[in-house]
Structures are given as structure tokens and as C-alpha cells.
Design a protein around this motif. Structure first.
Motif, short mmCIF file in Angstrom:
data_model
loop_
_atom_site.label_atom_id
_atom_site.label_comp_id
_atom_site.label_asym_id
_atom_site.label_seq_id
_atom_site.Cartn_x
_atom_site.Cartn_y
_atom_site.Cartn_z
N ASP A 77 39.87 38.45 31.41
CA ASP A 77 38.67 39.16 30.98
C ASP A 77 37.94 39.59 32.24
O ASP A 77 37.73 38.77 33.14
CB ASP A 77 37.80 38.23 30.13
CG ASP A 77 36.59 38.94 29.55
OD1 ASP A 77 36.61 40.18 29.44
OD2 ASP A 77 35.63 38.24 29.18
N CYS A 78 37.55 40.86 32.32
CA CYS A 78 36.89 41.34 33.53
C CYS A 78 35.89 42.45 33.21
O CYS A 78 35.94 43.06 32.16
CB CYS A 78 37.92 41.85 34.54
SG CYS A 78 38.86 43.26 33.96
N LYS A 79 35.00 42.66 34.16
CA LYS A 79 34.03 43.75 34.06
C LYS A 79 34.28 44.72 35.20
O LYS A 79 34.43 44.31 36.36
CB LYS A 79 32.61 43.21 34.14
CG LYS A 79 32.19 42.41 32.94
CD LYS A 79 30.75 41.96 33.04
CE LYS A 79 30.40 41.12 31.84
NZ LYS A 79 29.05 40.57 31.94
N SER A 84 33.79 46.53 30.10
CA SER A 84 34.46 45.23 30.05
C SER A 84 35.82 45.38 29.41
O SER A 84 35.96 46.06 28.39
CB SER A 84 33.62 44.23 29.24
OG SER A 84 32.41 43.99 29.88
#
Length: 95
Positions: A77-79, A84
């Protein structure tokens, strides 16, 4: 009749600790080169990725800082600037 006094909080803490240790040993997430990823690592995309349901394309070479590992099919999970995203580790390389 014998009654043993059990500290429920102590048992819950020990059980949670064992659960976390087992999860870490079993579920190691590895990038495309085989390096183990951890929460907070920085990674780089190794190929262009089209986002489903959108006209956005994540470009190869984009650096993603401070990832978070999750369970399931999409492990990371990343921004990013574009929003996102949940990504598969096979499309990432540790920076």
C-alpha cells in the motif's frame, strides 16, 4: 474445586506476540529481485502500470517512499502524487 487465576491481559499479550512473530516468518514480502520488503521502505516501479478504471499510468522509475505492507493479492500500500494505490511486489524494486 481448584480455580487458577489467569491474567487475561498477559495471555492476550503473549498470544498477540506469538501471532506477530509467526506472521513475519511466514509472510515475507519480496520485491522483483528477491529482497525482503518492510514497512517504511522506499521502492521503484520496474515497469509502466495502467490503473484500472482510470486513465492514469504509473511510469517506470517512479520512486515510492514509505510503503506499508498488507496481506492479500496486492501486498504493498503506498501513496504517490497521483493518489493512493495497492501494488503487487513483483512490479517493485527496493530503492
Amino acid at each position: 474445586m481448584l480455580v487458577a487465576q489467569v491474567d487475561v491481559h498477559e495471555l492476550a499479550h503473549r498470544g498477540g506476540l506469538v501471532q506477530r512473530l509467526l506472521h513475519r516468518r511466514i509472510a515475507q514480502v519480496r520485491d522483483s529481485t528477491g529482497k525482503v520488503l518492510a514497512d517504511g521502505d522506499a521502492v521503484v516501479l520496474i515497469k509502466d502500470l495502467k490503473v484500472k478504471g482510470s486513465s492514469i499510468t504509473l511510469k517506470m522509475g517512479t520512486k515510492v517512499k514509505s510503503i506499508r505492507l498488507t496481506g492479500g493479492d496486492h501486498e504493498v500500500d503506498c501513496k504517490m502524487d497521483a493518489g493512493s494505490f495497492m501494488l503487487k511486489a513483483c512490479y517493485l524494486r527496493k530503492a
